[in-house]
Design a protein around this motif. Structure first.
Motif, PDB file in Angstrom:
ATOM      1  N   LYS A   1       0.817  -1.214   0.000  1.00  0.00           N
ATOM      2  CA  LYS A   1       0.000   0.000   0.000  1.00  0.00           C
ATOM      3  C   LYS A   1       0.850   1.263   0.000  1.00  0.00           C
ATOM      4  O   LYS A   1       0.306   2.377  -0.008  1.00  0.00           O
ATOM      5  CB  LYS A   1      -0.915   0.001   1.223  1.00  0.00           C
ATOM      6  CG  LYS A   1      -1.936  -1.130   1.232  1.00  0.00           C
ATOM      7  CD  LYS A   1      -2.689  -1.194   2.553  1.00  0.00           C
ATOM      8  CE  LYS A   1      -3.643  -2.377   2.591  1.00  0.00           C
ATOM      9  NZ  LYS A   1      -4.309  -2.521   3.918  1.00  0.00           N
ATOM     10  N   GLY A   2       2.178   1.093   0.066  1.00  0.00           N
ATOM     11  CA  GLY A   2       3.058   2.254   0.063  1.00  0.00           C
ATOM     12  C   GLY A   2       3.391   2.792   1.429  1.00  0.00           C
ATOM     13  O   GLY A   2       4.015   3.851   1.559  1.00  0.00           O
ATOM     14  N   ASN A   3       2.988   2.066   2.478  1.00  0.00           N
ATOM     15  CA  ASN A   3       3.293   2.480   3.848  1.00  0.00           C
ATOM     16  C   ASN A   3       4.673   1.937   4.215  1.00  0.00           C
ATOM     17  O   ASN A   3       4.836   0.744   4.462  1.00  0.00           O
ATOM     18  CB  ASN A   3       2.221   1.947   4.809  1.00  0.00           C
ATOM     19  CG  ASN A   3       2.494   2.327   6.247  1.00  0.00           C
ATOM     20  OD1 ASN A   3       3.159   3.329   6.517  1.00  0.00           O
ATOM     21  ND2 ASN A   3       1.987   1.532   7.174  1.00  0.00           N
ATOM     22  N   LEU A   4       5.666   2.798   4.258  1.00  0.00           N
ATOM     23  CA  LEU A   4       7.045   2.373   4.461  1.00  0.00           C
ATOM     24  C   LEU A   4       7.364   2.349   5.954  1.00  0.00           C
ATOM     25  O   LEU A   4       7.368   3.389   6.619  1.00  0.00           O
ATOM     26  CB  LEU A   4       8.010   3.313   3.727  1.00  0.00           C
ATOM     27  CG  LEU A   4       7.696   3.544   2.246  1.00  0.00           C
ATOM     28  CD1 LEU A   4       8.835   4.308   1.584  1.00  0.00           C
ATOM     29  CD2 LEU A   4       7.418   2.234   1.515  1.00  0.00           C
ATOM     30  N   THR A   5       7.622   1.162   6.464  1.00  0.00           N
ATOM     31  CA  THR A   5       7.862   0.962   7.887  1.00  0.00           C
ATOM     32  C   THR A   5       9.351   0.780   8.168  1.00  0.00           C
ATOM     33  O   THR A   5      10.180   0.824   7.255  1.00  0.00           O
ATOM     34  CB  THR A   5       7.058  -0.255   8.385  1.00  0.00           C
ATOM     35  OG1 THR A   5       7.438  -1.407   7.608  1.00  0.00           O
ATOM     36  CG2 THR A   5       5.561  -0.010   8.218  1.00  0.00           C
ATOM     37  N   ALA A   6       9.689   0.552   9.428  1.00  0.00           N
ATOM     38  CA  ALA A   6      11.100   0.515   9.837  1.00  0.00           C
ATOM     39  C   ALA A   6      11.953  -0.458   9.013  1.00  0.00           C
ATOM     40  O   ALA A   6      13.045  -0.076   8.554  1.00  0.00           O
ATOM     41  CB  ALA A   6      11.192   0.192  11.331  1.00  0.00           C
ATOM     42  N   PRO A   7      11.532  -1.714   8.801  1.00  0.00           N
ATOM     43  CA  PRO A   7      12.381  -2.615   8.007  1.00  0.00           C
ATOM     44  C   PRO A   7      12.675  -2.075   6.609  1.00  0.00           C
ATOM     45  O   PRO A   7      13.790  -2.235   6.095  1.00  0.00           O
ATOM     46  CB  PRO A   7      11.554  -3.908   7.942  1.00  0.00           C
ATOM     47  CG  PRO A   7      10.674  -3.867   9.147  1.00  0.00           C
ATOM     48  CD  PRO A   7      10.327  -2.413   9.312  1.00  0.00           C
ATOM     49  N   VAL A   8      11.688  -1.428   6.004  1.00  0.00           N
ATOM     50  CA  VAL A   8      11.877  -0.874   4.659  1.00  0.00           C
ATOM     51  C   VAL A   8      12.823   0.318   4.696  1.00  0.00           C
ATOM     52  O   VAL A   8      13.723   0.452   3.843  1.00  0.00           O
ATOM     53  CB  VAL A   8      10.521  -0.457   4.054  1.00  0.00           C
ATOM     54  CG1 VAL A   8      10.713   0.129   2.653  1.00  0.00           C
ATOM     55  CG2 VAL A   8       9.566  -1.636   4.002  1.00  0.00           C
ATOM     56  N   LEU A   9      12.646   1.198   5.667  1.00  0.00           N
ATOM     57  CA  LEU A   9      13.493   2.384   5.755  1.00  0.00           C
ATOM     58  C   LEU A   9      14.952   2.003   5.971  1.00  0.00           C
ATOM     59  O   LEU A   9      15.859   2.619   5.390  1.00  0.00           O
ATOM     60  CB  LEU A   9      13.005   3.290   6.895  1.00  0.00           C
ATOM     61  CG  LEU A   9      11.592   3.861   6.727  1.00  0.00           C
ATOM     62  CD1 LEU A   9      11.229   4.744   7.914  1.00  0.00           C
ATOM     63  CD2 LEU A   9      11.458   4.646   5.430  1.00  0.00           C
ATOM     64  N   PHE A  10      15.186   0.984   6.794  1.00  0.00           N
ATOM     65  CA  PHE A  10      16.557   0.525   6.997  1.00  0.00           C
ATOM     66  C   PHE A  10      17.112  -0.124   5.718  1.00  0.00           C
ATOM     67  O   PHE A  10      18.283   0.055   5.379  1.00  0.00           O
ATOM     68  CB  PHE A  10      16.624  -0.463   8.155  1.00  0.00           C
ATOM     69  CG  PHE A  10      16.502   0.185   9.509  1.00  0.00           C
ATOM     70  CD1 PHE A  10      17.362   1.206   9.880  1.00  0.00           C
ATOM     71  CD2 PHE A  10      15.542  -0.231  10.415  1.00  0.00           C
ATOM     72  CE1 PHE A  10      17.259   1.805  11.136  1.00  0.00           C
ATOM     73  CE2 PHE A  10      15.432   0.361  11.666  1.00  0.00           C
ATOM     74  CZ  PHE A  10      16.291   1.384  12.022  1.00  0.00           C
ATOM     75  N   ALA A  11      16.275  -0.881   5.029  1.00  0.00           N
ATOM     76  CA  ALA A  11      16.719  -1.529   3.791  1.00  0.00           C
ATOM     77  C   ALA A  11      17.061  -0.498   2.720  1.00  0.00           C
ATOM     78  O   ALA A  11      17.997  -0.696   1.931  1.00  0.00           O
ATOM     79  CB  ALA A  11      15.637  -2.484   3.285  1.00  0.00           C
ATOM     80  N   LEU A  12      16.322   0.598   2.687  1.00  0.00           N
ATOM     81  CA  LEU A  12      16.579   1.643   1.694  1.00  0.00           C
ATOM     82  C   LEU A  12      17.962   2.260   1.857  1.00  0.00           C
ATOM     83  O   LEU A  12      18.539   2.776   0.894  1.00  0.00           O
ATOM     84  CB  LEU A  12      15.510   2.740   1.800  1.00  0.00           C
ATOM     85  CG  LEU A  12      14.165   2.445   1.133  1.00  0.00           C
ATOM     86  CD1 LEU A  12      13.105   3.438   1.590  1.00  0.00           C
ATOM     87  CD2 LEU A  12      14.303   2.474  -0.384  1.00  0.00           C
ATOM     88  N   GLU A  13      18.494   2.223   3.082  1.00  0.00           N
ATOM     89  CA  GLU A  13      19.824   2.788   3.325  1.00  0.00           C
ATOM     90  C   GLU A  13      20.913   1.990   2.611  1.00  0.00           C
ATOM     91  O   GLU A  13      21.968   2.529   2.267  1.00  0.00           O
ATOM     92  CB  GLU A  13      20.116   2.822   4.828  1.00  0.00           C
ATOM     93  CG  GLU A  13      19.207   3.759   5.625  1.00  0.00           C
ATOM     94  CD  GLU A  13      19.472   3.662   7.117  1.00  0.00           C
ATOM     95  OE1 GLU A  13      20.321   2.839   7.527  1.00  0.00           O
ATOM     96  OE2 GLU A  13      18.831   4.420   7.880  1.00  0.00           O
TER      97      GLU A  13
END
Length: 417
Positions: A331-343
Motif C-alpha cells: 500500500k506504500g506504507n514504508l515501515t522501519a524494516p523498509v526504511l533501513f533496507a533503503l539505506e
C-alpha cells in the motif's frame, strides 16, 4: 494545582508540540526535515535478570524533552535497562499469565463494555457487539489495571477507584472505535478472524459506529471530572487523525526519515498506550514525576510494539497475519524494516517509487527487505524502545504488578521469535 509538562520538539525549522500531559497545543505539519534517529545504547547481556529499584521514589524523575532524541527515547540520561532474550534465559511469556493478576478487573470490564456503549440504536449496538466479541487481547485496559495497582501501592490505596475502572473502559472503547475506522481506511475484510464491521454492515454504518463510540467515550471521559485526564485522552483522539493524515500523505515516499516513522507510530499506536498508563497513575494520586514515567513507559512500549508489528508483516505468513504478507509495503506504507533496507539497497527505491507496477516487483521488494539487514536493524530498534520502557519502571517499588509490566515488554519482543 495540576502539574503539566509540554514536550516541544524542533525538527529543523519546523516545531511540533507533543503533549505528554494532555495540555492543548497547536501542531504544525509541515514536511519534517530531520536526521536519522539517534541510536541508543544497546547491550547484549546473557542471563540478565530484572532488578527492582530501591523503595524510595527519588530515582524517578520528570523528563523534559527538548530534542527529537529525548522525546523518541523517553528517558533521561544513563544507560537503559536491558530486556535480554538470549538463549539461556529464553522463556515464552503468556498474556493470560500476565493478566492473571487483574483477571477479575478484566472480567468486570468485559461485562460492562457492551452496556456502556448504550443501546439507543440496535444497528450500532450490533456493530459494537461484533468487534467487542471478536476476541481482542484487552491489552490496553490490562495495562491500565496493572499500572493502577502498581501505583496504588505507592499512594496507599487498598483498592482501585471507580475512576480507574471507568478509565479502562474508556480506553478500550477508543481503541475499538479506532479499529473500526482503520478497517474502513485499509479496506480490511477480516479482523481477528471475523468479518469487519464495514464488511457486515457497510462503510456508512462502520464510520457511524466508530464515531458513536468516540462520542460515547468522550461523554464518559467528561464525567470523570479530571481536567488533566480529559486533556490527556482528548489529545489521543486528535493523534489518531494526525497519524492517519501523515501516513496517507507519505505513501511510496522513499525520503521518509526514521524520526517521521516513529512520530507517526506514536500518533497511531503509542499515544493511546501512554495516555492509558499515565491516566492510571494520575487516578492513583501519585506524584507528577511518577505519572510522567508511566507515560514514558507506555510510549516506549507502544513504539516497540508497533516496530514488532511492522517486522511481523515481513516474517510471518498470511495465515498468521490474517492478511497478505507485506501488505503495508504493497500500500506504500514504508515501515522501519523498509526504511533501513533503503539505506543499503538503492534498487529498492526504484521499485517502490514505481508503485509495484511490474508483475513480481512486490515480491522482489520484500526479498530485498529480508536480505538487506532491514529486519535485523528494526529488531534492534524494537529492543532499544523495550529497554527504555523497562527503565521507566524503575521508579516503582518491587511488586508482582511491576513484574507483570516488565513481562509485557518481554512478551512483545518474543513475538519476533
Amino acid at each position: 494545582m495540576m502539574s503539566m509538562t509540554c514536550h516541544n520538539l524542533e525538527f529543523g525549522r519546523t516545531r511540533l508540540d507533543f503533549v505528554a500531559c494532555g495540555c492543548s497545543s497547536n501542531a504544525s505539519f509541515d514536511r519534517f526535515s530531520v536526521r536519522n534517529c539517534a541510536k541508543g545504547v544497546l547491550r547484549n547481556v546473557r542471563a540478565r535478570k530484572f532488578l527492582y529499584c530501591r523503595k524510595e521514589i527519588g530515582r524517578c524523575r520528570a523528563v523534559q524533552t527538548k530534542s527529537t532524541e529525548a522525546f523518541l527515547n523517553g528517558v533521561g540520561a544513563g544507560p537503559p535497562a536491558v530486556v535480554d532474550l538470549g538463549k539461556e534465559t529464553k522463556s515464552t511469556s503468556s498474556l493470560s499469565d500476565m493478566f492473571e493478576l487483574v483477571a477479575e478487573d478484566l472480567l468486570t470490564l468485559n461485562k460492562n463494555l457492551q452496556s456502556i456503549v448504550g443501546a439507543e440504536n440496535p444497528v450500532l449496538m450490533s456493530a459494537a457487539e461484533q468487534i467487542f466479541g471478536a476476541g481482542g487481547k484487552r491489552m490496553r485496559p490490562a495495562l491500565v489495571f496493572l499500572v493502577s495497582r502498581a501505583t496504588a501501592e505507592i499512594a496507599g490505596l487498598q483498592e482501585l477507584t471507580k475512576e480507574h475502572r471507568r478509565l479502562a473502559e474508556i480506553i478500550e472503547m477508543i481503541h475499538t472505535a479506532s479499529l473500526i475506522h482503520d478497517d474502513v481506511l485499509d479496506e480490511s475484510d477480516m479482523r481477528r478472524g471475523k468479518e469487519t464491521v464495514h464488511q457486515l454492515y457497510g462503510t456508512r454504518v462502520a464510520v457511524l459506529a466508530g464515531d458513536f463510540m468516540f462520542a460515547q467515550s468522550s461523554w464518559y471521559l467528561a464525567n470523570l471530572e479530571n481536567l488533566e485526564v480529559i486533556k490527556l485522552i482528548s489529545q489521543v483522539i486528535k493523534d489518531f487523525a494526525s497519524g492517519e493524515i501523515k501516513q496517507a500523505s507519505s505513501l511510496f515516499d522513499c525520503d521518509v526519515q526514521l524520526d517521521e516513522y516513529l512520530i507517526k507510530s506514536y500518533y497511531k499506536t503509542a499515544s493511546l498506550i501512554a495516555a492509558s498508563t499515565k491516566g492510571a497513575a494520575i487516578f492513583s494520586g501519585v506524584s507528577s514525576e511518577i505519572s510522567e514515567q508511566m507515560y514514558q513507559y507506555g510510549k516506549n512500549l507502544g513504539l516497540s510494539f508497533q516496530v514488532v508489528d511492522d517486522i511481523l508483516d515481513f516474517t510471518q505468513s498470511a495465515e498468521q497475519l490474517g492478511k497478505p504478507a507485506g501488505s503495508d509495503l504493497a500500500k506504500g506504507n514504508l515501515t522501519a524494516p523498509v526504511l533501513f533496507a533503503l539505506e543499503k539497497e538503492p534498487k529498492l527505491r526504484d521499485i517502490i517509487e514505481s508503485e509495484f507496477c511490474e508483475v513480481g516487483s512486490l515480491d522482489q521488494a520484500i526479498d530485498i527487505v529480508k536480505n538487506s539487514g532491514g529486519i535485523e536493524k528494526a529488531r534492534d530498534l524494537a529492543q532499544e524502545k523495550a529497554d527504555r520502557a523497562v527503565e521507566n519502571l524503575q521508579c516503582l517499588p518491587a511488586s508482582s504488578f511491576r513484574l507483570a509490566l516488565e513481562q509485557m515488554v518481554k512478551y512483545n519482543l518474543e513475538r519476533m521469535q
